[in-house]
Design a protein around this motif. Sequence first.
Motif, PDB file in Angstrom:
ATOM      1  N   LYS A  72       1.078  -1.123  -0.463  1.00 33.27           N
ATOM      2  CA  LYS A  72      -0.289   0.096  -0.108  1.00 33.27           C
ATOM      3  C   LYS A  72       1.038   0.983   0.198  1.00 33.27           C
ATOM      4  CE  LYS A  72      -4.133  -1.960   1.922  1.00 33.27           C
ATOM      5  NZ  LYS A  72      -4.379  -2.290   3.253  1.00 33.27           N
ATOM      6  N   GLY A  73       0.230   1.881  -0.696  1.00 38.97           N
ATOM      7  CA  GLY A  73       0.796   3.311  -0.881  1.00 38.97           C
ATOM      8  C   GLY A  73       2.640   3.545  -1.561  1.00 38.97           C
ATOM      9  N   LEU A  74       3.401   2.595  -2.740  1.00 34.02           N
ATOM     10  CA  LEU A  74       4.119   3.238  -3.565  1.00 34.02           C
ATOM     11  C   LEU A  74       4.160   3.975  -4.253  1.00 34.02           C
ATOM     12  CD1 LEU A  74       4.934  -0.777  -4.196  1.00 34.02           C
ATOM     13  CD2 LEU A  74       6.278   0.695  -2.497  1.00 34.02           C
ATOM     14  N   VAL A  75       4.841   4.932  -4.552  1.00 30.20           N
ATOM     15  CA  VAL A  75       4.953   5.852  -5.833  1.00 30.20           C
ATOM     16  C   VAL A  75       5.839   5.909  -6.114  1.00 30.20           C
ATOM     17  CG1 VAL A  75       3.378   7.971  -4.001  1.00 30.20           C
ATOM     18  CG2 VAL A  75       5.658   7.722  -4.271  1.00 30.20           C
ATOM     19  N   VAL A  76       5.940   6.161  -7.839  1.00 29.32           N
ATOM     20  CA  VAL A  76       6.865   6.130  -8.560  1.00 29.32           C
ATOM     21  C   VAL A  76       7.783   7.381  -9.107  1.00 29.32           C
ATOM     22  CG1 VAL A  76       7.827   6.097 -11.090  1.00 29.32           C
ATOM     23  CG2 VAL A  76       6.504   4.227 -10.420  1.00 29.32           C
ATOM     24  N   ALA A  77       8.440   6.984  -8.292  1.00 30.43           N
ATOM     25  CA  ALA A  77      10.047   8.362  -8.085  1.00 30.43           C
ATOM     26  C   ALA A  77      10.522   8.576  -9.535  1.00 30.43           C
ATOM     27  CB  ALA A  77      10.719   8.564  -7.352  1.00 30.43           C
ATOM     28  N   ARG A  78      10.339   7.680 -10.341  1.00 28.92           N
ATOM     29  CA  ARG A  78      11.325   7.431 -11.733  1.00 28.92           C
ATOM     30  C   ARG A  78      11.097   7.102 -12.147  1.00 28.92           C
ATOM     31  NH1 ARG A  78      17.383   7.024 -13.069  1.00 28.92           N
ATOM     32  NH2 ARG A  78      17.415   8.735 -14.198  1.00 28.92           N
ATOM     33  N   HIS A  79      11.238   6.889 -13.688  1.00 33.27           N
ATOM     34  CA  HIS A  79      11.282   6.057 -14.625  1.00 33.27           C
ATOM     35  C   HIS A  79      12.122   6.090 -15.487  1.00 33.27           C
ATOM     36  CE1 HIS A  79       7.725   4.092 -14.044  1.00 33.27           C
ATOM     37  NE2 HIS A  79       6.566   5.409 -13.860  1.00 33.27           N
ATOM     38  N   GLU A  80      13.208   5.550 -16.538  1.00 38.15           N
ATOM     39  CA  GLU A  80      14.071   5.187 -17.119  1.00 38.15           C
ATOM     40  C   GLU A  80      13.680   4.060 -18.241  1.00 38.15           C
ATOM     41  OE1 GLU A  80      19.107   4.799 -17.298  1.00 38.15           O
ATOM     42  OE2 GLU A  80      17.900   6.389 -16.048  1.00 38.15           O
ATOM     43  N   ILE A  81      13.837   4.490 -19.147  1.00 37.92           N
ATOM     44  CA  ILE A  81      13.165   3.474 -20.154  1.00 37.92           C
ATOM     45  C   ILE A  81      14.471   3.476 -21.984  1.00 37.92           C
ATOM     46  CG2 ILE A  81      11.890   4.893 -21.464  1.00 37.92           C
ATOM     47  CD1 ILE A  81       9.813   1.668 -21.452  1.00 37.92           C
ATOM     48  N   ASP A  82      14.624   1.921 -22.003  1.00 36.63           N
ATOM     49  CA  ASP A  82      15.565   2.437 -23.213  1.00 36.63           C
ATOM     50  C   ASP A  82      14.670   1.029 -24.532  1.00 36.63           C
ATOM     51  OD1 ASP A  82      17.796   3.556 -22.235  1.00 36.63           O
ATOM     52  OD2 ASP A  82      18.448   1.532 -21.152  1.00 36.63           O
ATOM     53  N   TYR A  83      13.796   1.861 -25.053  1.00 39.30           N
ATOM     54  CA  TYR A  83      14.011   0.556 -26.348  1.00 39.30           C
ATOM     55  C   TYR A  83      14.267  -0.450 -27.003  1.00 39.30           C
ATOM     56  CZ  TYR A  83       9.820   3.853 -25.136  1.00 39.30           C
ATOM     57  OH  TYR A  83       9.021   4.291 -24.009  1.00 39.30           O
ATOM     58  N   LEU A  84      14.597  -1.030 -27.314  1.00 40.06           N
ATOM     59  CA  LEU A  84      15.924  -1.979 -27.935  1.00 40.06           C
ATOM     60  C   LEU A  84      15.715  -2.875 -29.386  1.00 40.06           C
ATOM     61  CD1 LEU A  84      16.972  -3.803 -25.301  1.00 40.06           C
ATOM     62  CD2 LEU A  84      18.194  -1.424 -25.704  1.00 40.06           C
ATOM     63  N   ARG A  85      14.008  -3.314 -29.570  1.00 40.93           N
ATOM     64  CA  ARG A  85      13.670  -3.252 -30.562  1.00 40.93           C
ATOM     65  C   ARG A  85      12.118  -3.182 -30.529  1.00 40.93           C
ATOM     66  NH1 ARG A  85      16.906  -6.528 -33.206  1.00 40.93           N
ATOM     67  NH2 ARG A  85      15.221  -8.117 -33.877  1.00 40.93           N
ATOM     68  N   PRO A  86      11.978  -2.704 -32.080  1.00 41.05           N
ATOM     69  CA  PRO A  86      10.577  -2.652 -32.215  1.00 41.05           C
ATOM     70  C   PRO A  86       9.616  -4.098 -31.429  1.00 41.05           C
ATOM     71  CG  PRO A  86      10.963  -2.691 -34.332  1.00 41.05           C
ATOM     72  CD  PRO A  86      12.104  -3.013 -33.164  1.00 41.05           C
ATOM     73  N   LEU A  87       8.227  -4.079 -31.219  1.00 38.36           N
ATOM     74  CA  LEU A  87       7.470  -4.805 -31.162  1.00 38.36           C
ATOM     75  C   LEU A  87       6.335  -4.665 -31.228  1.00 38.36           C
ATOM     76  CD1 LEU A  87       6.647  -7.406 -28.889  1.00 38.36           C
ATOM     77  CD2 LEU A  87       5.949  -6.011 -27.070  1.00 38.36           C
ATOM     78  N   THR A  88       5.484  -5.753 -32.602  1.00 35.61           N
ATOM     79  CA  THR A  88       4.476  -5.377 -33.074  1.00 35.61           C
ATOM     80  C   THR A  88       3.941  -6.515 -32.869  1.00 35.61           C
ATOM     81  OG1 THR A  88       5.727  -7.761 -34.586  1.00 35.61           O
ATOM     82  CG2 THR A  88       5.974  -5.109 -35.083  1.00 35.61           C
ATOM     83  N   PHE A  89       2.672  -7.080 -33.837  1.00 32.66           N
ATOM     84  CA  PHE A  89       1.196  -7.315 -32.846  1.00 32.66           C
ATOM     85  C   PHE A  89       1.093  -8.437 -33.192  1.00 32.66           C
ATOM     86  CE2 PHE A  89      -3.164  -9.478 -33.346  1.00 32.66           C
ATOM     87  CZ  PHE A  89      -3.527  -8.451 -32.279  1.00 32.66           C
ATOM     88  N   ARG A  90       1.110  -9.772 -31.959  1.00 35.29           N
ATOM     89  CA  ARG A  90       1.135 -11.331 -31.886  1.00 35.29           C
ATOM     90  C   ARG A  90       0.271 -11.719 -30.895  1.00 35.29           C
ATOM     91  NH1 ARG A  90       6.830 -11.160 -29.280  1.00 35.29           N
ATOM     92  NH2 ARG A  90       7.842 -10.440 -30.904  1.00 35.29           N
ATOM     93  N   PRO A  91      -0.358 -13.022 -31.763  1.00 33.69           N
ATOM     94  CA  PRO A  91      -0.642 -14.181 -31.213  1.00 33.69           C
ATOM     95  C   PRO A  91      -0.460 -15.005 -29.396  1.00 33.69           C
ATOM     96  CG  PRO A  91      -0.038 -14.996 -32.982  1.00 33.69           C
ATOM     97  CD  PRO A  91       0.696 -13.328 -32.914  1.00 33.69           C
TER      98      PRO A  91
END
Length: 135
Positions: free
Chosen positions: A52-71
Amino acid sequence: MKQRHVFPRMVRFADIDSLGHVNNVRFFDYLEDARMAMFHIDPHHEGEAPFKGLVVARHEIDYLRPLTFRPYPVRVESWVSELRAVRFALEYEVRDDSEVFVRATSVLVSYDVERQAPRRLSAAELAYLKRYHVG
């Protein structure tokens, strides 16, 4: 390596942008869904109290490869890389068996909603986080 939390996530048609891959902003939904499972749904199913009561203070993201629609789903694998009394860092990979599409980090702070202030993680919360701590 200690265990990772694994959350299967379907790629939805609504996640796809005009370039034919998952939009960069949608990956934050993937991370949020994985956190909800890790800190609320899974503890509940295991008979433990959800966080209970977790807040996000920071996000960092690296996009490495495109992700396409998949089943079939991709996996959002999460683990704790830094653990302190009030905050912790959560690392993620959005992946399948052969490729990593995204690597990300979030810093989460335990928060007392009533006092509107940070709080120390409880002993139970620390014990739960240590299952996934690799630092």
